[in-house]
Design a protein around this motif. Structure first.
Motif, PDB file in Angstrom:
ATOM      1  N   SER A 200     -38.049  84.292  28.875  1.00  0.00           N
ATOM      2  CA  SER A 200     -38.721  85.595  28.999  1.00  0.00           C
ATOM      3  C   SER A 200     -40.153  85.419  29.479  1.00  0.00           C
ATOM      4  O   SER A 200     -40.727  86.321  30.083  1.00  0.00           O
ATOM      5  CB  SER A 200     -38.704  86.337  27.656  1.00  0.00           C
ATOM      6  N   ILE A 201     -40.746  84.272  29.227  1.00  0.00           N
ATOM      7  CA  ILE A 201     -42.172  84.088  29.555  1.00  0.00           C
ATOM      8  C   ILE A 201     -42.401  84.032  31.054  1.00  0.00           C
ATOM      9  O   ILE A 201     -43.508  84.324  31.527  1.00  0.00           O
ATOM     10  CB  ILE A 201     -42.748  82.816  28.912  1.00  0.00           C
ATOM     11  N   THR A 202     -41.391  83.685  31.822  1.00  0.00           N
ATOM     12  CA  THR A 202     -41.590  83.562  33.263  1.00  0.00           C
ATOM     13  C   THR A 202     -41.964  84.908  33.887  1.00  0.00           C
ATOM     14  O   THR A 202     -42.832  84.995  34.765  1.00  0.00           O
ATOM     15  CB  THR A 202     -40.316  82.988  33.908  1.00  0.00           C
ATOM     16  N   ALA A 203     -41.313  85.974  33.403  1.00  0.00           N
ATOM     17  CA  ALA A 203     -41.663  87.294  33.928  1.00  0.00           C
ATOM     18  C   ALA A 203     -43.138  87.578  33.674  1.00  0.00           C
ATOM     19  O   ALA A 203     -43.846  88.125  34.543  1.00  0.00           O
ATOM     20  CB  ALA A 203     -40.784  88.366  33.287  1.00  0.00           C
ATOM     21  N   MET A 204     -43.625  87.181  32.511  1.00  0.00           N
ATOM     22  CA  MET A 204     -45.013  87.470  32.144  1.00  0.00           C
ATOM     23  C   MET A 204     -45.987  86.616  32.950  1.00  0.00           C
ATOM     24  O   MET A 204     -47.016  87.080  33.424  1.00  0.00           O
ATOM     25  CB  MET A 204     -45.218  87.248  30.636  1.00  0.00           C
ATOM     26  N   LEU A 205     -45.632  85.360  33.113  1.00  0.00           N
ATOM     27  CA  LEU A 205     -46.527  84.466  33.843  1.00  0.00           C
ATOM     28  C   LEU A 205     -46.655  84.916  35.298  1.00  0.00           C
ATOM     29  O   LEU A 205     -47.762  84.927  35.864  1.00  0.00           O
ATOM     30  CB  LEU A 205     -45.996  83.033  33.747  1.00  0.00           C
TER      31      LEU A 205
ATOM     32  N   PRO B 250     -35.705  87.678  32.964  1.00  0.00           N
ATOM     33  CA  PRO B 250     -36.992  87.581  33.662  1.00  0.00           C
ATOM     34  C   PRO B 250     -36.932  87.899  35.159  1.00  0.00           C
ATOM     35  O   PRO B 250     -37.857  88.529  35.688  1.00  0.00           O
ATOM     36  CB  PRO B 250     -37.440  86.134  33.420  1.00  0.00           C
ATOM     37  N   ILE B 251     -35.883  87.483  35.827  1.00  0.00           N
ATOM     38  CA  ILE B 251     -35.871  87.706  37.273  1.00  0.00           C
ATOM     39  C   ILE B 251     -35.680  89.194  37.568  1.00  0.00           C
ATOM     40  O   ILE B 251     -36.375  89.776  38.418  1.00  0.00           O
ATOM     41  CB  ILE B 251     -34.768  86.852  37.927  1.00  0.00           C
ATOM     42  N   ARG B 252     -34.789  89.822  36.837  1.00  0.00           N
ATOM     43  CA  ARG B 252     -34.618  91.274  37.019  1.00  0.00           C
ATOM     44  C   ARG B 252     -35.890  92.019  36.671  1.00  0.00           C
ATOM     45  O   ARG B 252     -36.271  92.971  37.354  1.00  0.00           O
ATOM     46  CB  ARG B 252     -33.472  91.744  36.119  1.00  0.00           C
ATOM     47  N   ASN B 253     -36.533  91.580  35.622  1.00  0.00           N
ATOM     48  CA  ASN B 253     -37.798  92.175  35.201  1.00  0.00           C
ATOM     49  C   ASN B 253     -38.791  92.148  36.364  1.00  0.00           C
ATOM     50  O   ASN B 253     -39.420  93.160  36.698  1.00  0.00           O
ATOM     51  CB  ASN B 253     -38.332  91.368  34.001  1.00  0.00           C
ATOM     52  N   LEU B 254     -38.881  91.014  37.012  1.00  0.00           N
ATOM     53  CA  LEU B 254     -39.842  90.869  38.118  1.00  0.00           C
ATOM     54  C   LEU B 254     -39.440  91.732  39.309  1.00  0.00           C
ATOM     55  O   LEU B 254     -40.292  92.322  39.982  1.00  0.00           O
ATOM     56  CB  LEU B 254     -39.952  89.398  38.527  1.00  0.00           C
ATOM     57  N   ILE B 255     -38.136  91.809  39.557  1.00  0.00           N
ATOM     58  CA  ILE B 255     -37.685  92.625  40.692  1.00  0.00           C
ATOM     59  C   ILE B 255     -37.901  94.097  40.392  1.00  0.00           C
ATOM     60  O   ILE B 255     -38.495  94.831  41.191  1.00  0.00           O
ATOM     61  CB  ILE B 255     -36.193  92.345  40.991  1.00  0.00           C
ATOM     62  N   GLU B 256     -37.475  94.531  39.227  1.00  0.00           N
ATOM     63  CA  GLU B 256     -37.534  95.962  38.928  1.00  0.00           C
ATOM     64  C   GLU B 256     -38.952  96.451  38.712  1.00  0.00           C
ATOM     65  O   GLU B 256     -39.241  97.637  38.907  1.00  0.00           O
ATOM     66  CB  GLU B 256     -36.654  96.271  37.716  1.00  0.00           C
TER      67      GLU B 256
ATOM     68  N   ILE C 107     -41.887  91.114  42.473  1.00  0.00           N
ATOM     69  CA  ILE C 107     -41.331  90.299  43.563  1.00  0.00           C
ATOM     70  C   ILE C 107     -40.192  91.072  44.232  1.00  0.00           C
ATOM     71  O   ILE C 107     -39.709  92.085  43.712  1.00  0.00           O
ATOM     72  CB  ILE C 107     -40.781  88.952  43.039  1.00  0.00           C
ATOM     73  N   HIS C 108     -39.779  90.563  45.385  1.00  0.00           N
ATOM     74  CA  HIS C 108     -38.595  91.101  46.050  1.00  0.00           C
ATOM     75  C   HIS C 108     -37.389  90.239  45.672  1.00  0.00           C
ATOM     76  O   HIS C 108     -37.514  89.012  45.575  1.00  0.00           O
ATOM     77  CB  HIS C 108     -38.759  91.040  47.571  1.00  0.00           C
ATOM     78  N   GLY C 109     -36.254  90.858  45.523  1.00  0.00           N
ATOM     79  CA  GLY C 109     -35.034  90.118  45.197  1.00  0.00           C
ATOM     80  C   GLY C 109     -34.771  89.010  46.196  1.00  0.00           C
ATOM     81  O   GLY C 109     -34.384  87.892  45.830  1.00  0.00           O
ATOM     82  N   GLU C 110     -35.013  89.276  47.440  1.00  0.00           N
ATOM     83  CA  GLU C 110     -34.724  88.274  48.479  1.00  0.00           C
ATOM     84  C   GLU C 110     -35.672  87.060  48.401  1.00  0.00           C
ATOM     85  O   GLU C 110     -35.433  86.051  49.064  1.00  0.00           O
ATOM     86  CB  GLU C 110     -34.839  88.917  49.860  1.00  0.00           C
ATOM     87  N   ASP C 111     -36.703  87.156  47.613  1.00  0.00           N
ATOM     88  CA  ASP C 111     -37.646  86.038  47.470  1.00  0.00           C
ATOM     89  C   ASP C 111     -37.317  85.146  46.278  1.00  0.00           C
ATOM     90  O   ASP C 111     -38.119  84.306  45.880  1.00  0.00           O
ATOM     91  CB  ASP C 111     -39.086  86.565  47.366  1.00  0.00           C
ATOM     92  N   VAL C 112     -36.134  85.340  45.731  1.00  0.00           N
ATOM     93  CA  VAL C 112     -35.678  84.472  44.631  1.00  0.00           C
ATOM     94  C   VAL C 112     -34.615  83.516  45.160  1.00  0.00           C
ATOM     95  O   VAL C 112     -33.666  83.951  45.822  1.00  0.00           O
ATOM     96  CB  VAL C 112     -35.064  85.321  43.493  1.00  0.00           C
ATOM     97  N   TYR C 113     -34.779  82.239  44.874  1.00  0.00           N
ATOM     98  CA  TYR C 113     -33.746  81.243  45.185  1.00  0.00           C
ATOM     99  C   TYR C 113     -33.357  80.543  43.895  1.00  0.00           C
ATOM    100  O   TYR C 113     -34.182  79.866  43.292  1.00  0.00           O
ATOM    101  CB  TYR C 113     -34.280  80.216  46.200  1.00  0.00           C
ATOM    102  N   ASN C 114     -32.123  80.735  43.532  1.00  0.00           N
ATOM    103  CA  ASN C 114     -31.616  80.122  42.300  1.00  0.00           C
ATOM    104  C   ASN C 114     -30.680  78.983  42.690  1.00  0.00           C
ATOM    105  O   ASN C 114     -29.710  79.197  43.422  1.00  0.00           O
ATOM    106  CB  ASN C 114     -30.882  81.186  41.467  1.00  0.00           C
TER     107      ASN C 114
END
Ligand SMILES: [Ca+2]
Ligand SMILES: [Ca+2]
Ligand SMILES: [Ca+2]
Ligand SMILES: [Ca+2]
Ligand SMILES: [Ca+2]
Ligand SMILES: [Ca+2]
Ligand SMILES: [Ca+2]
Ligand SMILES: [Ca+2]
Ligand SMILES: [Ca+2]
Ligand SMILES: [Ca+2]
Ligand SMILES: [Ca+2]
Ligand SMILES: [Ca+2]
Lengths: 317, 317, 317, 317, 317, 317
Positions: free
Chosen positions: F125-130, F167-173, F177-184
């Motif tokens: 969860s901390i990644t969204a915050m950072l 966290p990733i959804r948190n950042l997108i929503e 960030i943009h969804g397309e800027d995530v690489y998992n």
């Protein structure tokens, strides 16, 4: 004087003959191919280690192994292997322990020069003693070392004496071996000080990191090291520090780390070494059964020994 | 020169002051009540032991303890306690280790005679050295020993030198103490050779088995031992071998056994010893955190130390 | 034909003589006081159990024990004790296992009637077989049972055959013993069905819960049970189910529970039984070394056996 | 609407009826004696805790227990006990969790006032909520607390909110209970700050340390506490923090310590509480099955619950 | 008669339907794709094993798995899978257990021939019974075996009866299958007697060591074995002995060894087998959850089953 | 203001400078290359987690690592790295924790923009915050995420708030960030619901399963992801969820599974990321030292951090 015929399909503990002092004296050594002995010394370790318990643990684990190597279709029971028991250790005088180890190897080479000694350590400090003992018995020989280890073992003896961090340096500085006759395979990660690498370079020690070895193939790397050593030395001594293995594969090696060798890579490396006619002695060190998980490391240690013996049977010439 | 005031309701790690070499020199020792130090030596153990890791483990566990003893309504923070760090050890020369320990205690007594030394071992071999150091600083004193242990520790030094099986015999045979000035409480079971019992009898060593002690009350047994010692000696040295505890209570003591002392019995015994004005030093030995289960033994070790300090505050006169 | 004199201060493994088939035949049995043997059967357990590994584990642990009982000032080495090895078991036919056990005890009683048999189980199903074997050799004897257990072991054989939940019922229903000649001490908690208690009452089985035993004293409870049995029976058979111990004291007993006996209570109970001249055989069951923690339960098992032997030496008349 | 008759000799999981939402609605609650429910919340713990996994672990362990208490000759199956499942928790909003717990108890009291609620925590923060829920349903009642704990749980809510260190203070400061209506039994050692003891004294909280309780008898201490409470309050709420147990008995209680209560002392204390007609609710908290050793703590937790129910059957009047 | 629609994104335990005897009778079996059942028998193991606990452990672990396989983009919930519970076992009569297993498979094939049976063992002795049951229901079929194992399982039944070391020989000697219709992949190391290899050769059993398989690719090796089998047999039975895995990957398989398969290799092998239309049944054996570390082996066991089901959905034709 | 020169051949704990609040204020930040800080929050985890203990555990493990990377012949001590200690957390209000984390990163970026922050979590969860904190300090930047994880972390925040599954959804929503800027990279098995995969596809999240990555090479996969990200974003944030590792390699990651990444693959992936000039921050999450085996996961965590720093030194331009 093997007391009775082997059972069909023997387990390792039924095949290896345990000698006591009396029976060792009366044995016909001409028929003995390999001599095992324990070196239960680990109070010379920098960090706390129960590797002194390893010889006993390996022997207990033998009963879980057949003598038949299915991968190579080789039956180890064609070799005659005896177990001489443990080299006597002292509790509070480590130099006596080390002297005893030197003498044990020297005596073995003098009295039974046709058997291959295989030492079950103990910590890595014993390797310096075992090789010194060999040198005493064979002063004319040039000895090379094939070392499988996460570490250089080139620490200065001035710091803390002949610890498990020093055996290779000990051998070089004592003139027992030449630096250039050492091949270390398996180094990796953040577990060697920079100054040790610099010492290795100055002393001409050869080394191949695990990463480099994997690029070429660990097996081929070992073969090349043996070939190069062969051109310079009379005897190659194989020393296996169990901490070369990944911590997942060897939880019972006190200094194992993430990023290390896998067990099948090690088995193959040791088997190849066993095949080489110049590899005349072997040890296995730094396995602490007290920290093991489900005996995985102890079983791996036995497998390493048996892989070496497999190679020895495969030896040509 | 305590850098800043204690927080309200300090935890033990906030209360005990850790000194480095520099700050130790400039400290006003007149205010110091108790001096802790680590003796990370266990390569002198007969069996493999990681008791060298104990001083670090105890320090890490301090943060789980308040300074307030609710049972006795005593706040330890009224004592000033400093931690000097560890006595320097050598890896391969145990006699150097032992010399360093002797010197450390001697120096401490010479320079800071008003503080109570509390040593965090290490194995039991260190007790001989610590008491010898005390004797060197106070050659005129007669020293008695209150030992809480499953074992006599009267093995012959001729066997393996000054191991963890020998400290009491070492002290007797070196003339540091008289056999009759030793009181061992807690012996039980099948863990002492008959010849050691005979040696104890010949040397006049006093001992009360755990079974006998429980009949009278462990607390009362301790009190009587202290009273008797008091009549003969100047200084009583308390040594706590953690293997006096039952194996369920102290899985991390390498030689703990079934049938041993319960932890609350030990806390009370040590607190009573702490109350006695002649008890001027203490050590705690043979705790190997590498074998512990859920840190139970380490926490018990801390509790033992704090129980001693509780008693010290309760001391009268 | 003991091959060589005992060392001074022997460890238990140096004192107990291990026999193979050949040496058992030529032994002078008149001098043998106690005969140990292993019964490595636990596939008859209701729940998964590795108690089959217990005889080996106990033997391995002997080296950690002296023959000298300091509490009682008794040296066990005055007894001659031999170890006959294990009764042969079958892997997939439990009835063969059980027959083998009956025959082993019968043969031992017929051929060596002056030694006290001590069986190292195995699970509790073996007790029915061992007592049946005794009865076959001594059909005229009335046999009583002193059982230390968390459970009645009175389950119906109709449910699942002669499992570890049934030995006492098995003996009663087969007419080997009378229900009234069973004394069970140590029952507690929620670990026995109500119907088993009712069966016990109907069959006249005597039982004292741990709670009741503690009120009177476990030692006194055992003594009274022995006295009462003595008035009715010729031979008292002692059976110790290690799950009578608290789960903290015996993590390696598969069915140990919270609220059980402490190890020192058990040692004392067994020693008192050993003192009684009518107690002519003993077994120890339901100890699974594969689940043990720090070998605590295995060490406790050895201690139980040695406590019984201590009592046997203390036997009067 | 119990679907089918109980088997003879039921195990606990066969006896306790698990309800889903639908069946809970249609149940005839008039016949229900005890209502279990889980409160899987431990993210409110000061230190990391997996006590949220406890309700599931307790339910899994039921199958190892019979309904028959041999010590007391009582069959629990005469009680009708239902399990309502878990109170719904939120992952990131602890205040929602706490509200849900308050509402769950309030609803239970309003709709099914004749059953005794037994909560399986969770950490100790839930006790404040459960008692508040009771108070909401019974605003006219005066509520007392019998707390078995190593800790006061009187930390200030200003520090970190309603953590597991605060429930008793929470209840006092919110006016839900009076300080003098709290009886804490089992405190010991160095695990409570001095200021908390001072707060307890100011608030009139009654407490008996374990040491004091043992002098009088833990059972008698509990009885006296109940008697005194009875004179002032309408309802006594029993809260059992598993860390009151010694660390050897409860390795799975994150804050258990050496020197704590033995399991049989706790079973007896809880049974006595269960006997008292004013004890109308109970919870069991701070048991983390993820840290347990051989399920000892989980089994002890089940035993505690069953001991309470045993007492409830023994209740007179 | 699936009681209610699946939730979106179900976990495995929400998707697999658990049947009791009653619901199994009324089920519309025409819609059932796969039938799971447990075979909790491991008292037939040569060495002590708790594999009887595996079916329960696998079911408990389902909740940690989604039905969606991201690697293959396949949702298992398109299959209908039912869990019939466990085949009834006897505690002391292993031949009854084996008969029950034969009958269970025979009945399943006779009554529900369109579902794929997946058995959760148990030890490897059950495979002989399951295949015999299949043969009884389909006497006209020729059955082949794809075995993933460290061992041949060709021990003689004359030694100890139908143990977990014998299933393949049992099937050959009983005429249930032809030796040439067995393909064993994964053998390695020193874990098979030479005579078993000779028996395999004589019987025409096909085998590929892990080393050989890796040279070609484990996946391709499996595909070739299936293709060859397909040409001779009607039905291929897949049996997965979890000890084929490396000891680091499967600490909970009692006979796992160093040098074994990695878990991803096994998942892929099983998925490929699942794709083949002739693979009509599967079992998973020799997983003892009591020895597991962090549930790694249990989780791996679930993953193996789900990988097979993934393959089954990918099946063409 | 580094107090004293580094020793030759420093260990990691001798090299990294620990700052307290006072020394942080007076530091000359211009010389600082990397800033470590702990984020001890794991009460926001869906399942019970002790990842809050990870920052302390990593720091304790530093002493086992040299600063010299032998594989790359790079000495980390050429970097100046400071450790700021832990971000302050609240026990019962997770939103305060999250706010503190946002502010910590924002403040760090505002006051010390030239250092690379490396966060030691804590749960995911901390990644969204950072990343939100970074965005607050650099609102003009477009931020990309390189995520190494077994999971998408795209769960809806409506379910349970900002847990470690979101966290990733948190950042997108939140538009950070943009969804397309995530690489998992590293997804595998049955550990992501189908709906999350669909969400990922809709949001344009890029992902490469471990199986796909291995076909191309994990290192090359990482490089391509970085190259693609580089074309769109200003800053790449690297987040390493330790559960991407295989359960054998990372027993201490609560959600690690069989079939995951090997540790050497992860070290190489992270080193390559460290080389990229756009990778300006990193975190390491979901490592629970309380569940670790032989500290393997903690050591692996340290190795991951040091591999990143190695890459950073290798960075060009
Ligand atoms: Ca080395
Ligand atoms: Ca090494
Ligand atoms: Ca001692
Ligand atoms: Ca001792
Ligand atoms: Ca029994
Ligand atoms: Ca029992
Ligand atoms: Ca509490
Ligand atoms: Ca508490
Ligand atoms: Ca098999
Ligand atoms: Ca197998
Ligand atoms: Ca993850
Ligand atoms: Ca994640």
């Amino acid at each position: 004087n093997r007391p009775q015929p082997l059972p069909t399909d023997p387990k390792v503990h039924e095949w290896i003959e345990s000698l006591d002092e009396e029976s060792a004296k009366t044995l016909d050594w001409a028929n003995v191919d390999v001599t095992l002995f324990g070196v239960p010394l680990s109070r010379s370790s920098i960090s706390a280690s129960g590797a002194s318990e390893n010889p006993h643990a390996l022997r207990q684990a033998w009963k879980g192994f057949s003598t038949y190597n299915l991968d190579e279709e080789i039956d180890l029971s064609s070799l005659r292997v005896v177990d001489l028991g443990d080299v006597r250790q002292h509790v509070t005088d480590i130099s006596i322990c080390h002297q005893n180890i030197i003498q044990a190897m020297e005596a073995m080479r003098n009295h039974h020069p046709y058997t291959t000694p295989v030492a079950m350590g103990g910590d890595h400090s014993i390797t310096a003693m075992l090789v010194k003992g060999w040198k005493k018995a064979h002063p004319e020989e040039r000895i090379g070392i094939l070392q499988l280890d996460t570490h250089f073992d080139l620490r200065s003896l001035e710091d803390h004496g002949p610890t498990n961090g020093t055996p290779i340096r000990n051998l070089i500085e004592s003139g027992t071996i030449h630096g250039e006759d050492v091949y270390n395979i398996g180094l990796h990660g953040f577990f060697n000080a920079r100054s040790l690498k610099e010492y290795a370079d100055q002393a001409g020690v050869h080394y191949v990191t695990l990463k480099q070895a994997r690029k070429k193939g660990v097996d081929k790397t070992v073969q090349e090291a043996l070939s190069q050593l062969k051109q310079r030395v009379d005897t190659i001594y194989l020393t296996v520090d169990m901490d070369v293995l990944d911590i997942g594969a060897a939880p019972g090696a006190p200094a194992s780390t993430p990023g290390g060798m896998q067990s099948d890579e090690l088995f193959e490396a040791v088997r190849i070494a066993g095949q080489h006619p110049s590899v005349k002695a072997m040890d296995l060190v730094c396995l602490d059964p007290l920290r093991d998980v489900r005996e995985a490391t102890v079983k791996t240690g036995v497998h390493v020994m048996l892989s070496f013996l497999t190679g020895r049977i495969q030896r040509k010439g």
